[in-house]
Design an enzyme around this catalytic site. Structure first.
Site, PDB file in Angstrom:
ATOM      1  N   LYS A 151      54.079  -4.380  62.231  1.00  0.00           N
ATOM      2  CA  LYS A 151      54.340  -5.941  61.898  1.00  0.00           C
ATOM      3  C   LYS A 151      55.323  -5.978  62.336  1.00  0.00           C
ATOM      4  O   LYS A 151      55.044  -7.277  62.825  1.00  0.00           O
ATOM      5  CB  LYS A 151      54.565  -5.844  60.199  1.00  0.00           C
ATOM      6  CG  LYS A 151      52.931  -5.301  59.949  1.00  0.00           C
ATOM      7  CD  LYS A 151      51.531  -5.980  60.221  1.00  0.00           C
ATOM      8  CE  LYS A 151      50.659  -5.847  59.777  1.00  0.00           C
ATOM      9  NZ  LYS A 151      49.281  -6.151  59.765  1.00  0.00           N
ATOM     10  N   ASP A 199      34.461  -5.722  64.069  1.00  0.00           N
ATOM     11  CA  ASP A 199      35.430  -4.618  63.403  1.00  0.00           C
ATOM     12  C   ASP A 199      34.973  -3.650  63.918  1.00  0.00           C
ATOM     13  O   ASP A 199      33.903  -3.277  64.451  1.00  0.00           O
ATOM     14  CB  ASP A 199      34.855  -4.779  61.746  1.00  0.00           C
ATOM     15  CG  ASP A 199      36.090  -4.175  60.992  1.00  0.00           C
ATOM     16  OD1 ASP A 199      36.666  -4.941  59.806  1.00  0.00           O
ATOM     17  OD2 ASP A 199      35.780  -3.034  61.169  1.00  0.00           O
ATOM     18  N   TYR A 254      54.430   1.424  59.711  1.00  0.00           N
ATOM     19  CA  TYR A 254      53.475   0.118  59.119  1.00  0.00           C
ATOM     20  C   TYR A 254      54.453  -0.842  59.474  1.00  0.00           C
ATOM     21  O   TYR A 254      54.352  -1.824  59.974  1.00  0.00           O
ATOM     22  CB  TYR A 254      52.959   0.018  57.905  1.00  0.00           C
ATOM     23  CG  TYR A 254      51.797  -1.034  57.147  1.00  0.00           C
ATOM     24  CD1 TYR A 254      50.786  -1.569  57.839  1.00  0.00           C
ATOM     25  CD2 TYR A 254      52.840  -2.386  56.535  1.00  0.00           C
ATOM     26  CE1 TYR A 254      50.186  -2.517  57.825  1.00  0.00           C
ATOM     27  CE2 TYR A 254      51.851  -3.148  56.311  1.00  0.00           C
ATOM     28  CZ  TYR A 254      50.093  -3.545  56.915  1.00  0.00           C
ATOM     29  OH  TYR A 254      49.388  -4.637  56.157  1.00  0.00           O
TER      30      TYR A 254
END
Ligand code: NAD
Length: 262
Positions: free
Chosen positions: A166, A39, A162
């Site tokens: 995707k 991360d 976004y």
């Protein structure tokens, strides 16, 4: 109680400081995998690893700081997994952002668009690329890329960058599945419905905003991160050995619905 569904496997989970990533990394470790938790949030991912070690024992997980949008960092992440645990079997490209200033076609700024694409699309591409290189050496593997239900359905609550990012994840994953099918490397997209994680709940911060979405969910509730983890576990394990190129939906029926129950 676990059944060792990932015994002997080595996995990388990106976004492992976050809701879906942590639950999945923990479940993978409980099912016997060695997990590299990655991360950009270093303190967060260290915390995830400490919790996983409590649940699954010493040596089950290590932390690695990575910005998935930087190829040399992804390369180093995959090398760390192979150097530490000997190989790579599972790559869960799950890190992603939903930028608070992401909006419609007129209001979304270039910097928001570019940052979203760099992390959500290029990050997944780099993750796939370096996992393929490692998996070729060990005879195959399973790569899971986190997309979203918004890649399958139109929403009048716009987050244009976004949504486009995707959609790119779905298309890229499908093509990679075809290109590498004979190399025993499987690629599937995980398509979560709306999940009760900080990412979404920070954004849906009033009851009205929540209800605006829930009316469309047949099961009438937000999902839980652990429910995504169980979907990822199936795709990661050999139980899904004939499953590749899918848009695997874990969405409470959302993408199949027209009229929902009252
Ligand atoms: P989250 O915000 O809890 O977790 C995302 C994690 O990604 C965070 O820990 C963050 O630090 C990390 N991250 C962000 N940018 C990074 C970078 N450049 N490099 C490395 N790590 C980075 O969110 P979540 O809900 O667990 O989301 C996980 C994935 O699921 C995302 O790809 C998200 O788009 C997707 N998703 C979430 C929902 C939802 O309702 N929460 C729905 C559909 C899809």
């Amino acid at each position: 109680m676990t059944s060792g569904r990932l015994s002997g496997k080595v996995a990388i989970v990106t976004g492992a400081a976050g809701g879906i990533g942590f639950e999945t990394a923990a479940l993978f470790a409980k099912e016997g995998a060695k997990v590299v938790c990655a991360d950009v949030n270093e303190a967060g991912v260290q915390k995830s690893v400490s919790k996983i070690i409590e649940l699954a024992g010493a040596g089950s997980a290590i932390a690695f700081k990575v910005d998935v949008s930087k190829e040399e960092q992804i390369k180093a992440l995959v090398e760390k997994a192979v150097d530490t645990f000997g190989k790579l079997d599972i790559m869960f490209n799950n890190a992603g952002i939903m930028h608070p200033e992401d909006d419609n076609a007129l209001n979304t700024e270039d910097r928001v668009w570019d940052l979203t694409m760099d992390i959500n699309v290029k990050g997944v591409w780099y993750g796939c690329k370096h996992a393929i290189i490692a998996m070729r050496k060990s005879g195959g593997g399973s790569i899971i890329n986190t997309a979203s239900f918004v890649a399958l359905m139109g929403a009048a609550t716009p987050q244009l960058a976004y949504t486009a990012s995707k959609g790119a994840v779905l298309a890229m994953t499908r093509e990679l599945a075809m290109v590498h099918a004979r190399e025993n490397i499987r690629f599937n997209s995980l398509c979560p419905g709306p999940i009760r994680t900080p990412l979404l709940m920070d954004f849906l911060n009033t009851e009205e905003k929540k209800q605006r979405r829930l009316v469309h969910v047949p099961q009438g509730r937000f999902g839980e991160a652990i429910e995504q983890a169980y979907g990822a576990l199936f795709l990661a394990s050999d139980e899904s050995s004939f499953v590749t190129g899918t848009d695997f939906r874990v969405d409470g029926g959302l993408a199949s619905s027209y009229v929902t129950p009252e």
